[in-house]
Structures are given as C-alpha cells and as structure tokens.
Design an enzyme around this catalytic site. Sequence first.
Site, PDB file in Angstrom:
ATOM      1  N   GLU A 186      -2.408   9.765   5.000  1.00  9.33           N
ATOM      2  CA  GLU A 186      -1.271   9.198   4.497  1.00  9.33           C
ATOM      3  C   GLU A 186      -1.232   7.623   4.485  1.00  9.33           C
ATOM      4  OE1 GLU A 186       3.605   9.684   4.968  1.00  9.33           O
ATOM      5  OE2 GLU A 186       2.468  11.123   5.755  1.00  9.33           O
ATOM      6  N   ALA A 220       0.800  -1.245  -0.148  1.00 11.56           N
ATOM      7  CA  ALA A 220      -0.095  -0.012   0.037  1.00 11.56           C
ATOM      8  C   ALA A 220       0.970   1.418  -0.063  1.00 11.56           C
ATOM      9  CB  ALA A 220      -0.624  -0.027   1.275  1.00 11.56           C
ATOM     10  N   PRO A 221       0.608   2.039  -1.024  1.00  5.16           N
ATOM     11  CA  PRO A 221       1.672   3.236  -1.128  1.00  5.16           C
ATOM     12  C   PRO A 221       1.371   4.173   0.176  1.00  5.16           C
ATOM     13  CG  PRO A 221       0.639   3.074  -3.105  1.00  5.16           C
ATOM     14  CD  PRO A 221      -0.012   2.158  -2.187  1.00  5.16           C
ATOM     15  N   CYS A 222       2.584   4.660   0.770  1.00  8.34           N
ATOM     16  CA  CYS A 222       2.465   5.597   1.787  1.00  8.34           C
ATOM     17  C   CYS A 222       3.249   6.788   1.694  1.00  8.34           C
ATOM     18  CB  CYS A 222       3.101   4.731   3.104  1.00  8.34           C
ATOM     19  SG  CYS A 222       1.864   3.351   3.806  1.00  8.34           S
ATOM     20  N   GLN A 223       3.942   6.886   0.748  1.00  8.24           N
ATOM     21  CA  GLN A 223       4.416   8.120   0.429  1.00  8.24           C
ATOM     22  C   GLN A 223       3.335   9.220   0.143  1.00  8.24           C
ATOM     23  OE1 GLN A 223       4.925   5.454  -1.259  1.00  8.24           O
ATOM     24  NE2 GLN A 223       6.999   5.077  -1.504  1.00  8.24           N
TER      25      GLN A 223
END
Length: 355
Positions: free
Chosen positions: A108, A81-84
């Site tokens: 975020e 899961a993208p967290c940037q």
Amino acid sequence: MLKSERIVAVDLFCGAGGLTYGLERAGINVKLGIDIDPACAHPIEKNSKAKFLQADVATLDGSVVENVFAGAKFTLLAGCAPCQPFSTYSRAAKQKHGIGAGEARSEEWRLVEYFGKLIRSTQPDLITMENVPPLALQPVFKEFLDGLEGYFVDWKIVECSNIGLPQTRKRLVLIASKLGPISIPEFALPKKTTKSVIGNLPAIAAGAHDPYDRLHRASKLSSTNLKRIQHSLPGGTWRDWPDDLRSSCHVKESGATYPSVYGRMKWDAPGPTITTQCFGYGNGRFGHPEQDRAISLREAAMLQGFPRSYSFIPDEEAVSFAKVGRLIGNAVPVTLGKVLGDLLVEHVKLYTERH
C-alpha cells in the site's frame, strides 16, 4: 514574487493538476507532471504550462527528471504518492506488477518508497510531499525521512481549513531543502465557508446541469433519496428522517457510527473532505446545504480550490461522474499547493538574499 524561471519543478503523481496549479500560482515553473492515469493529460496541459508524461513512477528512470532540471537555478521535486489501497494509481500499478489482493496491504505504501528513490537519484534542491496522515505511523515514512540525508526537513499534520480551504481535511505535509533550515508554520488563516465558495452558483435540480457549465451537474436521486434529502437538515444526520425512510443498515447498531452518510453540508462552515465519490448523496455529507441534491462536480472542484473555469475533460468528451469525480477527489487541493509554493518561494528568496 520570485521569478518562476528560477524554481523549476516536476510534479510526480500529478493527477488532475491541483498541486501543479497551486505551485504555478505561487510563481514556480512546473515543467512536467507525471502520472500513470492517461486521464490526467488534459487537465494538466489545458490548465497549466506543464507538459504531461504518462508513466509509472515505480519504474521511472531518474534521467527523465534530471533532463527537466538541467540548467535550472533551483529545482523542486513535488508529489503526493497515492496511498489509498483502492486508488486508481495503486490498482493500476499493482496489476502491472502482478500484485494480488493478498499482498495489497504490504504494498500500500510502496509508492512513497519510489518517491524517495527518485529524490536520492536526482538530488533536487527542494522537496515537497503531501499525503494521508496515517502515513506518519508507517515504517516506510521513517525510511523516507532517513533517506533525506543532506536536507533540512520539516513535516506536520495540517488541518486544511486553517489554510483557507473550505474543507475539514487533514493532510501530512512535508517540505525539505538543501539550501538551509526550513519549517512549516502553524497556519491560522481565516476559515472559508461552503457558502463563500459555492454560494453564487446557479441553482440546479438533481439529475440536471447548468447549460453554461456542463460540470455544474448533479447526479440523479431515486424517489426515496429525494424524500430523504427533503427531510435532511444542514449539518444533521439520517436520524432527522421519519422512520419509514431509514434503511436497514441505519437501524442496526453498527449503522449508528456513520451519522454523516446522507448528510447535508452547512452554509456557514467548511465542507467535508472531498472524495472521489463526492457526487453521490449517500456517500457522505455531500448533500447541498439547501437544494435537494448532492453537490455538483463543479462545486466539488471549487471546494478543492480549483477555479470555476478549470477544465477536467475535453469539450467534446461526455461527462462521466466516475471519471471526473475521481480526478477531483484524488487531487491535491489547489489551496494547499499554493501555500506550499509560497513557503518554498519565500525560502529561496531568503537564501538568495543571504548569498
């Protein structure tokens, strides 16, 4: 090797397919990759057996995953899961749901929460997740772990150079199973050097590309940056330059904390963490070890574990550094996908032998 048909997987947030490709190499049958970015369709379907679904995981109906899992002996839900806060996926999801810049910090980590909801609704036999190490300090990660009731779980921060990836890259890695206890070992595989991975690619100049591989393409350099890289030493810093080549930010006290900006890689060591901006000489230690240029898109992909033949865009599409760089930099390294796949395959093999 366990027959791939026995473990059926869905790759959430699949990106360019690094995790899918690695899991397939381990013998896992990844049937579906899901991502909000339509640019991921080509690399997934061109390089793997998986189908691609463009969808927002935040609103994905669990029946989509359940239909893929129907009839499978063992099921795996995988994903990163993208967290940037500024990743393509996060920006798109925020825009879709009307989330403003002031709310970005609180939102975020929400995609991890959506991942957890899909796990609870689809109940796969196996789970794997990799993510940025700071996730471990977030309340959402504890909530994610608390939601894995009925699973044996292990997670740790893995230094990717210890699994044979030629990068100094740390990732949070989690695996879980309903079948029995499962654990992530302390990896100590031989380290791969930058030279062992990209040392045989043809030499090219800044702004040029290999006529036989259009992704072996290096970005242009200004006359100033060309002089800078000519004065850069492998593993060195901008402090190696003559004073007249240093920019104003370097002479400020704050600039002293960024020594690897405009740096060259070293042949005999792993490279840096590959990012979405890895094709730019000024964006980190992305200077080629000996040629006066930044690493090419192909070199960046190979440092992520992708094979030299991996296709990121259709043959008829013009090469965009921004687009291909995003696909490469956001990808789960193939090497990590293969290592996780091997762990899961061996785990299922031991389970079936006991039953």
